[in-house]
Design a protein around this motif. Structure first.
Motif, PDB file in Angstrom:
ATOM      1  N   TYR A 155      18.093   9.704   4.291  1.00  0.00           N
ATOM      2  CA  TYR A 155      18.170  11.099   3.863  1.00  0.00           C
ATOM      3  C   TYR A 155      18.583  11.142   2.398  1.00  0.00           C
ATOM      4  O   TYR A 155      19.530  10.464   1.984  1.00  0.00           O
ATOM      5  CB  TYR A 155      19.192  11.879   4.682  1.00  0.00           C
ATOM      6  CG  TYR A 155      19.400  13.294   4.189  1.00  0.00           C
ATOM      7  CD1 TYR A 155      18.429  14.267   4.387  1.00  0.00           C
ATOM      8  CD2 TYR A 155      20.563  13.645   3.501  1.00  0.00           C
ATOM      9  CE1 TYR A 155      18.606  15.559   3.925  1.00  0.00           C
ATOM     10  CE2 TYR A 155      20.762  14.944   3.039  1.00  0.00           C
ATOM     11  CZ  TYR A 155      19.775  15.891   3.244  1.00  0.00           C
ATOM     12  OH  TYR A 155      19.943  17.161   2.778  1.00  0.00           O
ATOM     13  N   ASN A 156      17.865  11.926   1.600  1.00  0.00           N
ATOM     14  CA  ASN A 156      18.157  12.089   0.184  1.00  0.00           C
ATOM     15  C   ASN A 156      18.558  13.550  -0.046  1.00  0.00           C
ATOM     16  O   ASN A 156      17.804  14.468   0.296  1.00  0.00           O
ATOM     17  CB  ASN A 156      16.929  11.742  -0.663  1.00  0.00           C
ATOM     18  CG  ASN A 156      17.293  11.478  -2.115  1.00  0.00           C
ATOM     19  OD1 ASN A 156      18.340  11.910  -2.581  1.00  0.00           O
ATOM     20  ND2 ASN A 156      16.422  10.787  -2.818  1.00  0.00           N
ATOM     21  N   ILE A 157      19.741  13.763  -0.603  1.00  0.00           N
ATOM     22  CA  ILE A 157      20.212  15.130  -0.844  1.00  0.00           C
ATOM     23  C   ILE A 157      19.256  15.881  -1.763  1.00  0.00           C
ATOM     24  O   ILE A 157      18.930  17.048  -1.532  1.00  0.00           O
ATOM     25  CB  ILE A 157      21.634  15.106  -1.437  1.00  0.00           C
ATOM     26  CG1 ILE A 157      22.633  14.631  -0.379  1.00  0.00           C
ATOM     27  CG2 ILE A 157      22.036  16.493  -1.948  1.00  0.00           C
ATOM     28  CD1 ILE A 157      24.060  14.555  -0.869  1.00  0.00           C
ATOM     29  N   PHE A 158      18.790  15.205  -2.808  1.00  0.00           N
ATOM     30  CA  PHE A 158      17.845  15.818  -3.734  1.00  0.00           C
ATOM     31  C   PHE A 158      16.425  15.452  -3.317  1.00  0.00           C
ATOM     32  O   PHE A 158      16.197  14.410  -2.702  1.00  0.00           O
ATOM     33  CB  PHE A 158      18.103  15.340  -5.164  1.00  0.00           C
ATOM     34  CG  PHE A 158      19.492  15.619  -5.647  1.00  0.00           C
ATOM     35  CD1 PHE A 158      19.894  16.903  -5.965  1.00  0.00           C
ATOM     36  CD2 PHE A 158      20.425  14.591  -5.780  1.00  0.00           C
ATOM     37  CE1 PHE A 158      21.175  17.168  -6.400  1.00  0.00           C
ATOM     38  CE2 PHE A 158      21.706  14.836  -6.214  1.00  0.00           C
ATOM     39  CZ  PHE A 158      22.093  16.130  -6.526  1.00  0.00           C
ATOM     40  N   PRO A 159      15.433  16.276  -3.650  1.00  0.00           N
ATOM     41  CA  PRO A 159      14.046  15.938  -3.319  1.00  0.00           C
ATOM     42  C   PRO A 159      13.640  14.607  -3.947  1.00  0.00           C
ATOM     43  O   PRO A 159      14.095  14.252  -5.035  1.00  0.00           O
ATOM     44  CB  PRO A 159      13.248  17.107  -3.917  1.00  0.00           C
ATOM     45  CG  PRO A 159      14.225  18.228  -4.026  1.00  0.00           C
ATOM     46  CD  PRO A 159      15.545  17.592  -4.313  1.00  0.00           C
ATOM     47  N   TYR A 160      12.790  13.874  -3.246  1.00  0.00           N
ATOM     48  CA  TYR A 160      12.347  12.573  -3.747  1.00  0.00           C
ATOM     49  C   TYR A 160      11.622  12.702  -5.088  1.00  0.00           C
ATOM     50  O   TYR A 160      11.576  11.751  -5.864  1.00  0.00           O
ATOM     51  CB  TYR A 160      11.426  11.891  -2.735  1.00  0.00           C
ATOM     52  CG  TYR A 160      12.169  11.292  -1.564  1.00  0.00           C
ATOM     53  CD1 TYR A 160      12.888  10.114  -1.694  1.00  0.00           C
ATOM     54  CD2 TYR A 160      12.148  11.902  -0.314  1.00  0.00           C
ATOM     55  CE1 TYR A 160      13.570   9.551  -0.629  1.00  0.00           C
ATOM     56  CE2 TYR A 160      12.824  11.348   0.766  1.00  0.00           C
ATOM     57  CZ  TYR A 160      13.538  10.173   0.595  1.00  0.00           C
ATOM     58  OH  TYR A 160      14.214   9.629   1.657  1.00  0.00           O
ATOM     59  N   ASN A 194       9.517  14.640   5.042  1.00  0.00           N
ATOM     60  CA  ASN A 194       9.475  15.790   4.137  1.00  0.00           C
ATOM     61  C   ASN A 194      10.085  15.350   2.818  1.00  0.00           C
ATOM     62  O   ASN A 194      10.200  14.148   2.550  1.00  0.00           O
ATOM     63  CB  ASN A 194      10.192  17.008   4.734  1.00  0.00           C
ATOM     64  CG  ASN A 194      11.613  16.686   5.184  1.00  0.00           C
ATOM     65  OD1 ASN A 194      12.345  15.983   4.493  1.00  0.00           O
ATOM     66  ND2 ASN A 194      11.993  17.198   6.337  1.00  0.00           N
ATOM     67  N   SER A 195      10.497  16.279   1.983  1.00  0.00           N
ATOM     68  CA  SER A 195      10.993  15.931   0.651  1.00  0.00           C
ATOM     69  C   SER A 195      12.392  15.324   0.677  1.00  0.00           C
ATOM     70  O   SER A 195      12.901  14.908  -0.366  1.00  0.00           O
ATOM     71  CB  SER A 195      10.991  17.168  -0.254  1.00  0.00           C
ATOM     72  OG  SER A 195      11.817  18.194   0.298  1.00  0.00           O
ATOM     73  N   HIS A 196      13.040  15.258   1.863  1.00  0.00           N
ATOM     74  CA  HIS A 196      14.400  14.725   1.951  1.00  0.00           C
ATOM     75  C   HIS A 196      14.546  13.593   2.979  1.00  0.00           C
ATOM     76  O   HIS A 196      15.409  12.743   2.824  1.00  0.00           O
ATOM     77  CB  HIS A 196      15.387  15.840   2.307  1.00  0.00           C
ATOM     78  CG  HIS A 196      15.512  16.913   1.277  1.00  0.00           C
ATOM     79  ND1 HIS A 196      16.358  16.832   0.189  1.00  0.00           N
ATOM     80  CD2 HIS A 196      14.858  18.094   1.148  1.00  0.00           C
ATOM     81  CE1 HIS A 196      16.243  17.917  -0.543  1.00  0.00           C
ATOM     82  NE2 HIS A 196      15.340  18.712   0.010  1.00  0.00           N
ATOM     83  N   ARG A 229       0.865  -1.183   0.000  1.00  0.00           N
ATOM     84  CA  ARG A 229       0.000   0.000   0.000  1.00  0.00           C
ATOM     85  C   ARG A 229       0.898   1.228   0.000  1.00  0.00           C
ATOM     86  O   ARG A 229       1.717   1.406   0.909  1.00  0.00           O
ATOM     87  CB  ARG A 229      -0.914   0.022   1.215  1.00  0.00           C
ATOM     88  CG  ARG A 229      -1.897   1.188   1.239  1.00  0.00           C
ATOM     89  CD  ARG A 229      -2.819   1.105   2.450  1.00  0.00           C
ATOM     90  NE  ARG A 229      -3.842   2.140   2.392  1.00  0.00           N
ATOM     91  CZ  ARG A 229      -3.696   3.366   2.906  1.00  0.00           C
ATOM     92  NH1 ARG A 229      -2.564   3.709   3.504  1.00  0.00           N
ATOM     93  NH2 ARG A 229      -4.682   4.243   2.827  1.00  0.00           N
ATOM     94  N   ILE A 230       0.764   2.058  -1.025  1.00  0.00           N
ATOM     95  CA  ILE A 230       1.631   3.220  -1.173  1.00  0.00           C
ATOM     96  C   ILE A 230       0.773   4.466  -1.345  1.00  0.00           C
ATOM     97  O   ILE A 230      -0.103   4.527  -2.215  1.00  0.00           O
ATOM     98  CB  ILE A 230       2.568   3.064  -2.388  1.00  0.00           C
ATOM     99  CG1 ILE A 230       3.473   1.839  -2.190  1.00  0.00           C
ATOM    100  CG2 ILE A 230       3.409   4.309  -2.589  1.00  0.00           C
ATOM    101  CD1 ILE A 230       4.385   1.560  -3.350  1.00  0.00           C
ATOM    102  N   THR A 231       1.025   5.436  -0.491  1.00  0.00           N
ATOM    103  CA  THR A 231       0.401   6.751  -0.600  1.00  0.00           C
ATOM    104  C   THR A 231       1.508   7.792  -0.669  1.00  0.00           C
ATOM    105  O   THR A 231       2.695   7.456  -0.674  1.00  0.00           O
ATOM    106  CB  THR A 231      -0.521   7.030   0.601  1.00  0.00           C
ATOM    107  OG1 THR A 231       0.275   7.103   1.786  1.00  0.00           O
ATOM    108  CG2 THR A 231      -1.557   5.922   0.758  1.00  0.00           C
ATOM    109  N   LYS A 232       1.134   9.040  -0.691  1.00  0.00           N
ATOM    110  CA  LYS A 232       2.131  10.097  -0.804  1.00  0.00           C
ATOM    111  C   LYS A 232       3.074  10.113   0.388  1.00  0.00           C
ATOM    112  O   LYS A 232       4.265  10.394   0.257  1.00  0.00           O
ATOM    113  CB  LYS A 232       1.434  11.452  -0.943  1.00  0.00           C
ATOM    114  CG  LYS A 232       2.395  12.616  -1.143  1.00  0.00           C
ATOM    115  CD  LYS A 232       1.647  13.922  -1.326  1.00  0.00           C
ATOM    116  CE  LYS A 232       2.619  15.078  -1.530  1.00  0.00           C
ATOM    117  NZ  LYS A 232       1.903  16.369  -1.721  1.00  0.00           N
TER     118      LYS A 232
END
Length: 416
Positions: free
Chosen positions: A265-270, A234-236, A189-192
């Motif tokens: 942690y992702n340096i760039f936004p997902y 968040n986006s990172h 199950r995948i949501t935002k």
């Protein structure tokens, strides 16, 4: 230009299409030029794209293109695919770049997916055709469809996707036979903001060898359960919880149970995942191991805490792809029991017509705690029935491809 993008919008969301026509009246302007178009899409049917889009010149090398199309793909939460189409202007269109997306459903057939993708490519090409003679021979049609935004449907499955799969392989001859069976069951199950996935898989292999009146049979078997629940902060940043259970005759596990929190942690936004990624992940895994045979360290079972740190880099750009991973493992009770894994893969264009692929993996192995104390038999070594002791592992490959001749590749001929 505003009207142009409005028309493009209708084409994308309402099934519009292009058609090339032969001018019937003398007041239409003749074709003066087209554009050179290069398609960079792994997993696409390029011959189908060329056959359906007959108003551009397809070229074999991206350096000859006026427009370079880079298509990347990722899975959606419903089991479908999302294609990101980057139109990169070159030569006279340098600086004119556009990005479109196309989504397909899990239930879509291959024909439905490729038709939808071609329709989106046509839409993206429209701005680049405005200053060519081709624009005078394109027609735009609009087909009204049901407005899905006005139709409220309740998802009785609440976004859960279930999959069941099985495959098998069998071969043999007078003196030997082999049977392999694989099976898996998954639920996701995948949501935002949330990602939940559970998977069970089984692998069974039986090999038999006949010598006169004697038949020797060898069986290896493994079972694995893996679960993950992850929350996007968040986006990172993301937090997750892992759990796993394993049995394996090859790896001497009668039962292996583990669980752990994790942080990433992702340096760039997902949102830029399909184009570039540099991410770091830390996991502290607690496992209970119960062994089939007593290990070289005199253990029948034990409780272990393992640190896992990984770094991943991946770039998909017009010049090609580069992907690299570093994984570091160590046990809390004894830091000398550790493992380091290095992966690197390049796939890029060196110069006009010359492309190169390079990949390799190297592992430093100092953590084989489950090795049985009893020496491996000759059969177990030759048939890889048991994990052998080793201090390292490596593999590598390299490939080149060079093409020359005509820069065009418009003609599709499926004969023979």
């Amino acid at each position: 230009m505003g009207l142009l993008y409005i028309l493009s919008f209708f084409l994308v969301f309402n099934g519009g299409n292009f058609e090339t026509q032969n001018p019937d009246s003398t007041d239409q302007q003749p074709i003066t030029s087209s554009i050179n178009f290069y398609v960079d899409c792994r997993g696409c049917s390029e011959s189908y794209i060329q056959n359906e889009i007959n108003f551009v010149q397809f070229v074999r090398d991206m350096t000859d293109a006026d427009v370079h199309l880079l298509v990347t793909r990722q899975w959606t939460g419903t089991g479908g695919s999302e294609y990101r189409l980057r139109f990169i202007g070159q030569n006279r269109y340098r600086g004119r770049n556009d990005t479109l997306t196309y989504q397909s459903y899990q239930s879509d057939t291959q024909d439905v997916r490729r038709r939808g993708l071609v329709q989106k490519i046509k839409t993206g090409l429209l701005p680049y055709l405005m200053d060519t003679g081709i624009i005078h021979d394109l027609s735009i049609t609009y087909e009204r469809e049901l407005d899905n935004s006005q139709v409220q449907k309740e998802d009785k499955w609440n976004r859960w996707i279930f999959e069941v799969g099985m495959s098998s392989f069998i071969d043999g001859e007078d003196t030997r036979s082999r049977v392999n069976v694989w099976g898996d069951v998954s639920a996701s199950r995948i949501t935002k903001n949330w990602k939940t996935n559970f998977e069970i898989d089984k692998n069974f292999r039986r090999r038999s060898f006949k010598d006169d009146d004697t038949t020797e049979t060898y069986i290896t078997e493994s079972n694995r359960f893996r679960g993950i629940v992850a929350r996007s902060l968040n986006s990172h940043w993301s937090l997750g919880l892992f759990t796993e259970a394993t049995t394996s005759t090859r790896n001497n596990y009668d039962l292996r149970l583990g669980g752990s929190p994790a942080i990433e942690y992702n340096i760039f936004p997902y949102s830029e995942y399909t184009e570039r990624e540099i991410s770091f992940r830390y996991v502290m895994l607690t496992t209970y191991n119960n062994y089939d045979q007593i290990t070289v360290y005199g253990k029948w079972d034990e409780l272990l805490i393992q640190n896992r740190f990984s770094a991943n880099m991946e770039f998909t750009q017009p010049w090609g792809e580069i992907e690299g991973d570093v994984e570091l493992y160590s046990y809390m009770r004894d830091w000398s029991k550790n493992r380091a894994v290095f992966d690197l893969e390049f796939d890029f264009q060196v110069t006009r017509g010359l492309s190169m692929n390079l990949s390799g993996r190297y592992s430093l192995v100092n953590d084989q705690l489950s090795l049985p104390a009893e020496d491996l038999s000759e059969e177990e070594q030759l048939l890889n029935l048991k994990e052998p002791p080793t201090s390292f592992y490596y593999n590598a490959s390299i490939g080149f491809e060079y093409a020359f001749g005509s820069i065009y590749s418009n003609v599709v001929n499926p004969r023979f």
